[in-house]
Design a protein around this motif. Structure first.
Motif, PDB file in Angstrom:
ATOM      1  N   ALA A 161       0.812  -1.218   0.000  1.00 45.96           N
ATOM      2  CA  ALA A 161       0.000   0.000   0.000  1.00 45.96           C
ATOM      3  C   ALA A 161       0.843   1.263   0.000  1.00 45.96           C
ATOM      4  CB  ALA A 161      -0.933  -0.010   1.215  1.00 45.96           C
ATOM      5  N   ALA A 162       2.070   1.164   0.494  1.00 43.87           N
ATOM      6  CA  ALA A 162       2.965   2.326   0.537  1.00 43.87           C
ATOM      7  C   ALA A 162       3.737   2.509  -0.766  1.00 43.87           C
ATOM      8  CB  ALA A 162       3.934   2.188   1.701  1.00 43.87           C
ATOM      9  N   GLY A 163       3.541   1.580  -1.726  1.00 42.85           N
ATOM     10  CA  GLY A 163       4.245   1.675  -2.993  1.00 42.85           C
ATOM     11  C   GLY A 163       5.599   0.993  -3.008  1.00 42.85           C
ATOM     12  N   THR A 164       5.944   0.312  -1.921  1.00 40.61           N
ATOM     13  CA  THR A 164       7.218  -0.410  -1.851  1.00 40.61           C
ATOM     14  C   THR A 164       7.140  -1.685  -2.689  1.00 40.61           C
ATOM     15  OG1 THR A 164       7.617   0.415   0.387  1.00 40.61           O
ATOM     16  CG2 THR A 164       8.895  -1.504  -0.319  1.00 40.61           C
ATOM     17  N   ILE A 165       8.152  -1.944  -3.484  1.00 37.90           N
ATOM     18  CA  ILE A 165       8.172  -3.142  -4.323  1.00 37.90           C
ATOM     19  C   ILE A 165       8.455  -4.361  -3.462  1.00 37.90           C
ATOM     20  CG2 ILE A 165       9.347  -4.319  -6.220  1.00 37.90           C
ATOM     21  CD1 ILE A 165       9.886  -1.622  -7.477  1.00 37.90           C
ATOM     22  N   LEU A 166       7.548  -5.341  -3.509  1.00 36.33           N
ATOM     23  CA  LEU A 166       7.678  -6.564  -2.723  1.00 36.33           C
ATOM     24  C   LEU A 166       8.274  -7.703  -3.537  1.00 36.33           C
ATOM     25  CD1 LEU A 166       4.152  -6.539  -1.044  1.00 36.33           C
ATOM     26  CD2 LEU A 166       6.305  -5.781  -0.017  1.00 36.33           C
ATOM     27  N   LYS A 197       0.775 -12.490  -0.613  1.00 34.47           N
ATOM     28  CA  LYS A 197      -0.606 -12.181  -1.014  1.00 34.47           C
ATOM     29  C   LYS A 197      -1.280 -11.223  -0.032  1.00 34.47           C
ATOM     30  CE  LYS A 197      -2.324 -16.305  -1.473  1.00 34.47           C
ATOM     31  NZ  LYS A 197      -3.253 -17.389  -1.811  1.00 34.47           N
ATOM     32  N   GLU A 198      -0.940 -11.354   1.241  1.00 31.38           N
ATOM     33  CA  GLU A 198      -1.553 -10.491   2.247  1.00 31.38           C
ATOM     34  C   GLU A 198      -1.092  -9.045   2.124  1.00 31.38           C
ATOM     35  OE1 GLU A 198      -3.931 -11.289   4.411  1.00 31.38           O
ATOM     36  OE2 GLU A 198      -3.995 -13.273   3.467  1.00 31.38           O
ATOM     37  N   LEU A 199       0.083  -8.852   1.538  1.00 31.15           N
ATOM     38  CA  LEU A 199       0.675  -7.515   1.482  1.00 31.15           C
ATOM     39  C   LEU A 199       0.463  -6.802   0.157  1.00 31.15           C
ATOM     40  CD1 LEU A 199       4.112  -8.346   3.174  1.00 31.15           C
ATOM     41  CD2 LEU A 199       2.159  -7.186   4.218  1.00 31.15           C
ATOM     42  N   VAL A 200       0.164  -7.568  -0.906  1.00 29.05           N
ATOM     43  CA  VAL A 200       0.055  -6.961  -2.242  1.00 29.05           C
ATOM     44  C   VAL A 200      -1.141  -6.021  -2.317  1.00 29.05           C
ATOM     45  CG1 VAL A 200      -0.345  -7.400  -4.693  1.00 29.05           C
ATOM     46  CG2 VAL A 200       1.218  -8.853  -3.409  1.00 29.05           C
ATOM     47  N   HIS A 201      -0.858  -4.797  -2.747  1.00 31.90           N
ATOM     48  CA  HIS A 201      -1.921  -3.799  -2.905  1.00 31.90           C
ATOM     49  C   HIS A 201      -2.067  -3.367  -4.363  1.00 31.90           C
ATOM     50  CE1 HIS A 201      -4.559  -0.498  -1.670  1.00 31.90           C
ATOM     51  NE2 HIS A 201      -3.904   0.269  -2.516  1.00 31.90           N
ATOM     52  N   ASP A 202      -0.969  -3.449  -5.123  1.00 36.71           N
ATOM     53  CA  ASP A 202      -1.010  -3.049  -6.524  1.00 36.71           C
ATOM     54  C   ASP A 202      -0.032  -3.917  -7.320  1.00 36.71           C
ATOM     55  OD1 ASP A 202      -1.706  -1.666  -8.794  1.00 36.71           O
ATOM     56  OD2 ASP A 202      -0.287  -0.029  -8.462  1.00 36.71           O
ATOM     57  N   ILE A 203      -0.344  -4.132  -8.583  1.00 39.95           N
ATOM     58  CA  ILE A 203       0.518  -4.909  -9.473  1.00 39.95           C
ATOM     59  C   ILE A 203       0.699  -4.139 -10.769  1.00 39.95           C
ATOM     60  CG2 ILE A 203       0.864  -7.084 -10.714  1.00 39.95           C
ATOM     61  CD1 ILE A 203      -1.026  -8.414  -8.723  1.00 39.95           C
ATOM     62  N   GLU A 204       1.927  -3.769 -11.059  1.00 43.92           N
ATOM     63  CA  GLU A 204       2.246  -3.100 -12.314  1.00 43.92           C
ATOM     64  C   GLU A 204       2.883  -4.104 -13.260  1.00 43.92           C
ATOM     65  OE1 GLU A 204       4.552   0.410 -11.995  1.00 43.92           O
ATOM     66  OE2 GLU A 204       3.171   1.420 -10.615  1.00 43.92           O
ATOM     67  N   THR A 205       2.744  -3.867 -14.547  1.00 44.57           N
ATOM     68  CA  THR A 205       3.337  -4.765 -15.541  1.00 44.57           C
ATOM     69  C   THR A 205       4.071  -3.970 -16.611  1.00 44.57           C
ATOM     70  OG1 THR A 205       1.323  -4.810 -16.896  1.00 44.57           O
ATOM     71  CG2 THR A 205       1.555  -6.520 -15.199  1.00 44.57           C
ATOM     72  N   ILE A 206       5.103  -4.602 -17.179  1.00 42.17           N
ATOM     73  CA  ILE A 206       5.817  -4.069 -18.339  1.00 42.17           C
ATOM     74  C   ILE A 206       5.861  -5.190 -19.362  1.00 42.17           C
ATOM     75  CG2 ILE A 206       7.948  -3.055 -19.221  1.00 42.17           C
ATOM     76  CD1 ILE A 206       8.651  -2.250 -16.371  1.00 42.17           C
ATOM     77  N   THR A 207       5.271  -4.992 -20.506  1.00 42.02           N
ATOM     78  CA  THR A 207       5.241  -6.039 -21.532  1.00 42.02           C
ATOM     79  C   THR A 207       6.542  -6.040 -22.325  1.00 42.02           C
ATOM     80  OG1 THR A 207       4.144  -4.575 -23.118  1.00 42.02           O
ATOM     81  CG2 THR A 207       2.738  -5.959 -21.729  1.00 42.02           C
TER      82      THR A 207
END
Length: 303
Positions: A26-31, A61-71
């Motif tokens: 949620a803080a934007g830190t990459i997990l 899974k409990e910590l993931v808030h956002d998922i970004e992708t690069i194709t």
């Protein structure tokens, strides 16, 4: 919004293409950073019934808030990008790449007076240059053999180099300049290093132009055997070359660059920032907005 609903929302924006996925809290830190042949299918596995069995997945899974992708164009490029991003950001859950031994690489021993090209699985804190990783054993071995055969770098170890009194068989096959026994200028050897570096960095077209020029010069001098060798080398180079679409800045001076793009639909807008360093894509950032200005230019200025 519960965890399942949040995941379904995230999944809607993920495409079914090769690429890299970046999981953030949620803080934007990459997990966690991973690669996939099919991004949508791979990400779904984390949360579906046939979810990933690795021990840390439940915590992730409990910590993931956002998922970004690069194709990317293919899985090979996804691997290269994944490795670059992991080395840059050091995500907490990327145990697999932490010791950097999972894929083979090549090392150019630039710490030595007459550098060699070596296969390795480790990247050390030294003055040598490392290239890779390479997604398949066959790919790296073909490239390694091509360079060793066509560019006369020394092949022997430091100990053998110091104690050799006469040139070895590689010299007789014109695959080594034998700097162990014959005087070889730094300029001459340095030119070979530059050509090998061009191949390892993916700058095939630049080297091809140089070889093509040498071929025609040899032909004009009636050195047809020499011209034929250059022709064969160019053809072999064309075969071994593979376009890397994640490395877009091959002809731009070295440095760090930011490329911006946006997509707007009705009152919603997404702005994407791609960051390149030394010719390689190293990171991306996404920014989502609603209730933006009617004109995209105004929204971008505001941003």
């Amino acid at each position: 919004m519960n965890k399942t609903e949040r995941f379904q929302t995230l999944l809607q924006k993920i495409v079914s293409q090769p690429g890299v996925y970046i999981m953030k809290n949620a803080a934007g830190t990459i997990l966690y950073i991973g690669k996939a042949r099919n991004l949508r299918k791979r990400v779904r596995q984390y949360f579906g019934k046939s979810h990933d069995k690795r021990w840390f997945i439940e915590h992730l899974k409990e910590l993931v808030h956002d998922i970004e992708t690069i194709t990317t164009e293919n899985e090979s490029e996804a691997l290269l990008l994944e490795s670059t991003l992991i080395k840059k950001h050091h995500p907490l859950f990327n145990i697999y790449f932490r010791d950097d031994k999972s894929y083979q690489k090549m090392a150019l021993t630039t710490s030595e007076k007459y550098p060699r090209l070596l296969l390795t699985r480790q990247v050390k804190e030294d003055r040598n240059r490392y290239f890779g990783p390479y997604v398949a054993q066959g790919n790296i071995k073909d490239l390694y053999r091509f360079i060793q055969k066509n560019f006369p770098l020394r092949k022997c170890s430091n100990n053998t180099f110091k104690n050799r009194r006469r040139p070895c068989l590689y010299y007789e096959m014109e695959q080594c300049l034998a700097p162990c026994c014959h005087p070889v200028s730094r300029a001459t050897y340095g030119e070979i290093i530059d050509e090998v570096t061009s191949i390892l960095e993916g700058r095939f077209s630049q080297l091809r132009k140089k070889l093509d020029k040498r071929m025609w010069e040899a032909a004009e001098e009636a050195s047809f055997e020499k011209a034929s060798r250059y022709k064969n080398l160019i053809q072999a180079l064309d075969v071994i070359a593979e376009k890397q679409n994640v490395d877009l800045l091959q002809n731009i001076p070295r440095g760090t660059y930011h490329f911006w793009n946006y997509a707007k639909k009705e009152q919603f807008m997404q702005i994407q920032n791609f960051i390149f360093s030394e010719g390689r894509l190293i990171a991306s950032q996404s920014f989502h907005y609603d209730n933006v200005y009617e004109e995209p230019a105004e929204s971008l200025i505001s941003f």
